[in-house]
Design an enzyme around this catalytic site. Structure first.
Site, PDB file in Angstrom:
ATOM      1  CB  CYS A   1      37.874 -51.253 -19.484  1.00  0.00           C
ATOM      2  SG  CYS A   1      37.150 -50.290 -20.574  1.00  0.00           S
TER       3      CYS A   1
ATOM      4  NE  ARG B   1      33.944 -48.957 -28.840  1.00  0.00           N
ATOM      5  CZ  ARG B   1      33.144 -48.358 -27.118  1.00  0.00           C
ATOM      6  NH1 ARG B   1      32.760 -47.440 -27.501  1.00  0.00           N
ATOM      7  NH2 ARG B   1      33.492 -49.199 -26.215  1.00  0.00           N
TER       8      ARG B   1
ATOM      9  CG  HIS C   1      38.937 -55.644 -21.473  1.00  0.00           C
ATOM     10  ND1 HIS C   1      38.219 -55.264 -20.478  1.00  0.00           N
ATOM     11  CD2 HIS C   1      38.516 -54.320 -22.130  1.00  0.00           C
ATOM     12  CE1 HIS C   1      37.728 -54.593 -20.306  1.00  0.00           C
ATOM     13  NE2 HIS C   1      37.834 -53.825 -22.018  1.00  0.00           N
TER      14      HIS C   1
HETATM   15  N1  GLN Z   1      32.050 -48.088 -21.909  1.00  0.00           N
HETATM   16  C1  GLN Z   1      33.016 -47.961 -21.520  1.00  0.00           C
HETATM   17  C2  GLN Z   1      33.313 -47.357 -22.612  1.00  0.00           C
HETATM   18  O1  GLN Z   1      33.625 -47.179 -23.565  1.00  0.00           O
HETATM   19  C3  GLN Z   1      33.702 -48.833 -21.088  1.00  0.00           C
HETATM   20  C4  GLN Z   1      33.836 -49.957 -21.690  1.00  0.00           C
HETATM   21  C5  GLN Z   1      34.726 -50.913 -22.272  1.00  0.00           C
HETATM   22  O2  GLN Z   1      34.822 -51.810 -20.483  1.00  0.00           O
HETATM   23  N2  GLN Z   1      35.112 -51.898 -22.655  1.00  0.00           N
HETATM   24  O3  GLN Z   1      34.524 -46.111 -22.627  1.00  0.00           O
END
Ligand code: GLN
Length: 261
Positions: free
Chosen positions: A99, A136, A201
């Site tokens: 990520c 998101r 994850h």
């Molecule tokens: N900050 C990054 C995003 O939101 C990665 C987030 C994460 O590692 N969960 O795209």
């Protein structure tokens, strides 16, 4: 001592695990140590964080995810290790970048505030966060890995950034349920030689035993060279059950990717 009795070990480097650790990404290191031990392999782990130098050698490099704030803290330091990390990738060092770590293993990441963060350039990918008003990419993922022997992978994604593959990047997997790199092109993650970047994850490795064994085998090949004995096929009953359950959850809860071909 015969070749078979020789103790086997791999040199593992964890990057910024005190800063980059969301959704239990540090669990990947715990799973790695435990599974390596089952295979009779000792995982010799060196944590590297802000202000630390990289060790001279590594067989496997791990980095977890983090929010934009944490990424801003590490981006410059990580990018300064870019030449070494790219050399290692070319030499066949195994890597797993998750990520936020995956985004910063790419060419660059424009975060949700518009800040342009440099990447380590291991993967030919670029990431852009469209901004705070945009949805998101969140949920359980099921994807078919393009890495031979790894098969179906499952994990949890939560990212604002959309990642796009450049001409030399290959996807790590094709999404069946979930978003993956950008929610548009069906790709998930990226690979370069034995390096893997992914949005998954979970922790990822405790519930994807084929991927875990793949990384251990790749690290051993780097350590031992061409005469490295292949890993024995060991059962992983708990990990298999965790995998099956996570896959079932993704099928039930996440959006299905319909491909025309
Ligand atoms: N900050 C990054 C995003 O939101 C990665 C987030 C994460 O590692 N969960 O795209």
């Amino acid at each position: 001592m015969t070749l078979e009795d020789r103790p086997r070990s791999i040199r593992v480097v964890t990057l910024y695990d005190d800063v980059m650790n969301v959704y239990a990404d540090r669990g990947n290191v715990i799973a790695l140590r435990a599974r390596a031990a089952e295979h009779g392999v000792e995982a010799d782990v060196t944590p590297v964080s802000l202000d630390d130098a990289l060790p001279a050698d590594a067989d496997l490099v791990l980095i977890g995810g983090g929010q934009d704030r944490e990424q801003r803290r590490i981006a410059g330091h990580l990018a300064s290790h870019g030449p070494q990390l790219r050399d290692w990738a070319d030499e066949g060092v195994a890597m797993l970048a998750i990520c936020g770590g995956y985004q910063l293993f790419g060419q660059s990441y424009r975060d949700a505030s518009g800040a342009e963060l440099p990447g380590a350039g291991v993967f030919d990918v670029t990431t852009v966060a469209p901004g705070l008003g945009w949805p998101r990419c969140i949920g359980d993922v099921l994807a078919a890995s393009a890495v031979p022997g790894v098969g179906e992978v499952t994990g949890f994604e939560n990212h604002g950034g959309r990642t796009y593959l450049g001409p030399t990047a290959r996807p790590f997997a094709m999404v069946e349920y979930g978003y993956g790199n950008n929610g548009d092109d069906g790709t998930e993650g990226a690979t370069r030689d034995e390096a893997i970047g992914t949005y998954l994850h979970g922790s990822l490795l405790p519930k994807n035993p084929a991927l875990l064994d793949h990384l251990i085998a790749a690290a051993l090949r780097h350590r031992e060279g061409a005469d490295s004995a292949p890993l024995a096929r060991l059962p992983a009953p708990y990990a298999d059950r965790a995998h099956a359950t996570a896959a079932q959850v993704a099928r039930r809860r996440s959006r299905r990717v319909i491909r025309s071909s």
